[in-house]
Design a protein around this motif. Structure first.
Motif, PDB file in Angstrom:
ATOM      1  N   GLY A 145      45.342  69.813  43.271  1.00 26.30           N
ATOM      2  CA  GLY A 145      46.645  69.917  42.253  1.00 26.30           C
ATOM      3  C   GLY A 145      46.292  70.372  41.127  1.00 26.30           C
ATOM      4  N   CYS A 146      47.481  70.715  40.293  1.00 23.01           N
ATOM      5  CA  CYS A 146      47.227  71.232  38.971  1.00 23.01           C
ATOM      6  C   CYS A 146      48.316  70.903  38.044  1.00 23.01           C
ATOM      7  N   ASP A 147      47.969  70.392  36.806  1.00 22.01           N
ATOM      8  CA  ASP A 147      48.996  70.040  35.860  1.00 22.01           C
ATOM      9  C   ASP A 147      49.435  71.035  34.901  1.00 22.01           C
ATOM     10  N   PHE A 148      48.673  72.302  34.926  1.00 15.38           N
ATOM     11  CA  PHE A 148      48.952  73.521  34.141  1.00 15.38           C
ATOM     12  C   PHE A 148      50.177  74.129  34.718  1.00 15.38           C
ATOM     13  N   ARG A 149      50.816  75.324  34.272  1.00 14.05           N
ATOM     14  CA  ARG A 149      51.929  75.928  34.698  1.00 14.05           C
ATOM     15  C   ARG A 149      51.960  77.478  34.075  1.00 14.05           C
ATOM     16  N   CYS A 150      50.902  77.978  34.462  1.00 16.85           N
ATOM     17  CA  CYS A 150      50.883  79.386  34.208  1.00 16.85           C
ATOM     18  C   CYS A 150      51.999  80.283  34.765  1.00 16.85           C
ATOM     19  N   SER A 151      52.420  81.045  33.974  1.00 19.18           N
ATOM     20  CA  SER A 151      53.886  81.459  34.321  1.00 19.18           C
ATOM     21  C   SER A 151      53.860  82.350  35.414  1.00 19.18           C
ATOM     22  N   TYR A 152      52.849  82.881  36.037  1.00 24.21           N
ATOM     23  CA  TYR A 152      52.601  83.790  37.195  1.00 24.21           C
ATOM     24  C   TYR A 152      52.022  82.799  38.506  1.00 24.21           C
ATOM     25  N   CYS A 153      51.995  81.633  38.326  1.00 27.06           N
ATOM     26  CA  CYS A 153      51.108  80.703  39.514  1.00 27.06           C
ATOM     27  C   CYS A 153      52.014  79.860  40.311  1.00 27.06           C
ATOM     28  N   ILE A 154      51.593  79.943  41.790  1.00 29.26           N
ATOM     29  CA  ILE A 154      52.663  79.286  42.677  1.00 29.26           C
ATOM     30  C   ILE A 154      51.860  78.110  42.917  1.00 29.26           C
ATOM     31  N   ILE A 155      50.627  77.814  42.610  1.00 29.97           N
ATOM     32  CA  ILE A 155      49.810  76.958  43.094  1.00 29.97           C
ATOM     33  C   ILE A 155      50.180  75.508  42.857  1.00 29.97           C
ATOM     34  N   PRO A 156      50.664  75.051  41.471  1.00 33.34           N
ATOM     35  CA  PRO A 156      51.132  73.618  41.418  1.00 33.34           C
ATOM     36  C   PRO A 156      52.358  73.422  42.344  1.00 33.34           C
ATOM     37  N   TYR A 157      52.917  74.479  42.783  1.00 31.92           N
ATOM     38  CA  TYR A 157      53.971  73.929  43.842  1.00 31.92           C
ATOM     39  C   TYR A 157      53.790  73.907  45.240  1.00 31.92           C
ATOM     40  N   GLY A 189      37.905  72.148  43.271  1.00 29.53           N
ATOM     41  CA  GLY A 189      39.216  71.667  43.185  1.00 29.53           C
ATOM     42  C   GLY A 189      40.275  72.813  42.879  1.00 29.53           C
ATOM     43  N   THR A 190      41.269  72.291  42.721  1.00 22.91           N
ATOM     44  CA  THR A 190      42.436  73.375  42.400  1.00 22.91           C
ATOM     45  C   THR A 190      42.184  73.632  40.889  1.00 22.91           C
ATOM     46  N   ASN A 191      42.296  72.806  40.221  1.00 19.35           N
ATOM     47  CA  ASN A 191      41.888  72.842  38.653  1.00 19.35           C
ATOM     48  C   ASN A 191      40.891  71.768  38.497  1.00 19.35           C
ATOM     49  N   LEU A 192      39.691  72.153  38.880  1.00 17.81           N
ATOM     50  CA  LEU A 192      38.418  71.249  39.062  1.00 17.81           C
ATOM     51  C   LEU A 192      38.207  70.463  37.706  1.00 17.81           C
ATOM     52  N   VAL A 226      36.645  76.557  36.023  1.00 14.35           N
ATOM     53  CA  VAL A 226      36.845  75.667  35.574  1.00 14.35           C
ATOM     54  C   VAL A 226      37.731  76.384  34.093  1.00 14.35           C
ATOM     55  N   GLU A 227      38.619  75.676  33.420  1.00 17.43           N
ATOM     56  CA  GLU A 227      39.016  76.476  32.260  1.00 17.43           C
ATOM     57  C   GLU A 227      38.632  76.149  31.021  1.00 17.43           C
ATOM     58  N   PRO A 228      38.672  77.286  30.072  1.00 14.07           N
ATOM     59  CA  PRO A 228      37.877  77.262  28.836  1.00 14.07           C
ATOM     60  C   PRO A 228      37.961  75.724  28.116  1.00 14.07           C
ATOM     61  N   LEU A 252      39.301  82.959  32.275  1.00 12.27           N
ATOM     62  CA  LEU A 252      40.444  83.517  31.148  1.00 12.27           C
ATOM     63  C   LEU A 252      41.582  84.200  31.400  1.00 12.27           C
ATOM     64  N   GLN A 253      41.794  84.615  32.519  1.00 13.57           N
ATOM     65  CA  GLN A 253      42.856  85.427  32.851  1.00 13.57           C
ATOM     66  C   GLN A 253      43.362  86.655  32.271  1.00 13.57           C
ATOM     67  N   HIS A 254      43.117  86.567  30.891  1.00 14.92           N
ATOM     68  CA  HIS A 254      43.383  87.841  29.828  1.00 14.92           C
ATOM     69  C   HIS A 254      42.666  87.515  28.863  1.00 14.92           C
ATOM     70  N   ASN A 264      51.605  81.907  29.720  1.00 16.84           N
ATOM     71  CA  ASN A 264      51.597  80.321  29.226  1.00 16.84           C
ATOM     72  C   ASN A 264      50.242  79.569  29.496  1.00 16.84           C
ATOM     73  N   ARG A 265      49.311  80.543  29.062  1.00 16.24           N
ATOM     74  CA  ARG A 265      47.740  80.195  29.254  1.00 16.24           C
ATOM     75  C   ARG A 265      47.502  78.896  28.236  1.00 16.24           C
ATOM     76  N   ARG A 266      46.621  78.219  28.216  1.00 13.94           N
ATOM     77  CA  ARG A 266      46.047  77.218  27.217  1.00 13.94           C
ATOM     78  C   ARG A 266      44.953  77.674  26.560  1.00 13.94           C
TER      79      ARG A 266
HETATM   80  S1  SF4 Z   1      46.269  79.596  37.423  1.00 12.08           S
HETATM   81 FE1  SF4 Z   1      45.012  77.647  37.688  1.00 12.08          FE
HETATM   82  S2  SF4 Z   1      45.493  76.498  36.166  1.00 12.08           S
HETATM   83 FE2  SF4 Z   1      47.205  77.913  35.962  1.00 12.08          FE
HETATM   84  S3  SF4 Z   1      48.827  77.078  37.257  1.00 12.08           S
HETATM   85 FE3  SF4 Z   1      47.462  77.975  38.797  1.00 12.08          FE
HETATM   86  S4  SF4 Z   1      46.053  76.875  39.626  1.00 12.08           S
HETATM   87 FE4  SF4 Z   1      46.765  75.921  37.563  1.00 12.08          FE
END
Ligand code: SF4
Length: 418
Positions: A145-157, A189-192, A226-228, A252-254, A264-266
């Motif tokens: 799972g993942c607690d981030f909410r990147c605006s393009y991503c469906i994974i947390p759902y 992991g999803t967000n290791l 992993v995330e930076p 990085l994503q960008h 909405n990246r951290r």
């Molecule tokens: S891109 Fe990665 S970190 Fe961002 S919401 Fe999706 S799974 Fe989580």
């Protein structure tokens, strides 16, 4: 009586690879086959991270209808929450179950009627597996799972919120696989990087890595993405450890402030660059995820992104063109970028990283390689920097660890004789 044969078609990430291995290990009244054409049942462990992931699964399902054995088609994985219901209603699949139900697979498959068991998004597996069927390296799921909410991503759902596996269970899993001959372990992991981050000043992931390194038989440990912002001082202290794979994948994503905000990246450009330069100074290869063509990526922003990416000591790239996912904030954003422009930008980015990868490989000395496969008399594996190598040898090297210094650096791959 001959048991029915089950083939697992696994799409997507390493977390799905582990989920398929767990399902294989749970079969009692069925046999696993690695040959899809002899399967009575095909279990599709789906991915839904992009539109093309969905269409790939759909075309695979259509292809199964042409198989002589006309296998039963069972759908599972992340696509259950996005495309599952539609495929079930269209009779494209015979049954469906969510990832939370996977440890029940033996009972589920014995039910010959059409069933729909979506399950929930809070599940944690209990299974310890003895083997990784068809694999030379062991993938270990430590988080979901993942607690981030990147605006393009469906994974947390489709994977739920972040939850970690117990340290004892993870160590027990690695001890068992190491005693069965595995030497390389890839934590996934999803967000290791969310693993073990709950307590201020304490990095559970760094502590876990140290404990893993003390297990007999563990030779190399790698990490999934992993995330930076998750790279802590404790983690940095492990970079020189001989058992650490000398490659990290940091998403990085960008590389522009504007797009990181829109996404909405951290992570932040300045601290990202400092982090990458620090880790590269430790003789690491560095990979990243990068989405091109996200809404709002103007030509000016793109030119800026390219200038910035050239400053990063990158060697590997998972590059994607933006894929609109219904239900995500980005799907309704203005400033959509055309597919052709996105493809052109991805090609430009890829050629920059390919050149950096070539220079990196050309600058390296002794390589420590685990040979995984053999094809047409040639052996293939990855070195400590996660670069692939093709080796010619008279000996059967599959499963062997070898050291090589004299390599021929070619465009996409290194070659050597052993
Ligand atoms: S891109 Fe990665 S970190 Fe961002 S919401 Fe999706 S799974 Fe989580």
């Amino acid at each position: 009586m001959n048991k029915q044969k089950v083939y697992f078609k696994t799409f997507g990430c390493r977390t799905n690879v582990v989920d398929s291995q767990i399902m294989m290990s749970k079969l009692e009244d069925f046999d696993t086959t690695l040959d899809e054409f002899e399967a009575d049942i095909v279990v599709i462990n789906s991915c839904t991270v992009t539109n093309s992931a969905d269409s790939t699964a759909r075309s695979y399902i259509n292809g199964l209808k042409k198989f002589d054995k006309n296998p039963r088609v069972i759908f599972t994985g992340c696509g259950v929450w996005t495309k599952g219901e539609g495929l079930f209603k269209e009779n494209k699949i015979d049954a469906l179950f969510g990832a939370s139900e996977k440890e029940n697979i033996n009972t589920l498959l014995k039910n010959e009627s059409r069933f729909f068991e979506a399950g929930d998004l809070n599940h944690i597996d209990n299974t310890i597996i003895e083997n990784m069927i068809g694999k030379s390296r062991a993938f270990i799921k430590i988080q979901e799972g993942c607690d981030f909410r990147c605006s393009y991503c469906i994974i947390p759902y489709v994977r739920g919120n972040s939850r970690g596996y117990g340290e004892e269970k993870i160590l027990e899993q690695i001890k068992l696989l190491a005693s069965n001959g595995f030497g390389e372990f890839i934590l996934t992991g999803t967000n290791l990087g969310s693993y073990g981050k709950g307590v201020e000043g304490k990095d559970g992931l760094a502590i876990l890595l140290q404990k893993i390194s003390q297990i007999k038989g563990v030779r190399r440990v790698r990490l999934g993405s992993v995330e930076p912002i998750q790279i802590t001082p404790q983690f940095k202290e492990l970079l020189d450890e001989p058992w650490m794979g000398k490659h990290l994948h940091i998403a990085l994503q960008h590389t522009t402030k504007e797009m990181l905000n829109l996404m909405n990246r951290r992570n932040k450009l300045k601290s990202d660059l400092e982090l990458f330069e620090f880790i590269a100074s430790k003789n690491y290869a560095l990979g990243t995820d990068f989405i091109v063509g996200h809404p709002g990526e103007t030509e000016e922003i793109w030119q800026n992104a390219i200038e910035n990416i050239k400053r990063f000591p990158l060697t590997h790239l998972h590059g994607f063109t933006y894929s609109k996912r219904d239900g995500t904030p980005s799907a309704t954003m203005n400033g959509q970028v055309s597919g052709d422009i996105a493809k052109k930008r991805l090609a430009e980015l890829t050629s920059i990283i390919d050149a950096k990868n070539y220079d990196f490989r050309a600058s390296k000395g002794s390589l420590d390689i685990l040979i995984e496969t053999e094809k047409d008399g040639k052996f293939f594996g990855y070195d400590q920097f996660f670069n692939q190598i093709e080796v010619v040898s008279d000996a059967d090297l599959v499963g062997d660890w070898i050291s090589i210094s004299d390599v021929q650096v070619e465009n996409k791959i290194n070659k050597a004789v052993f």
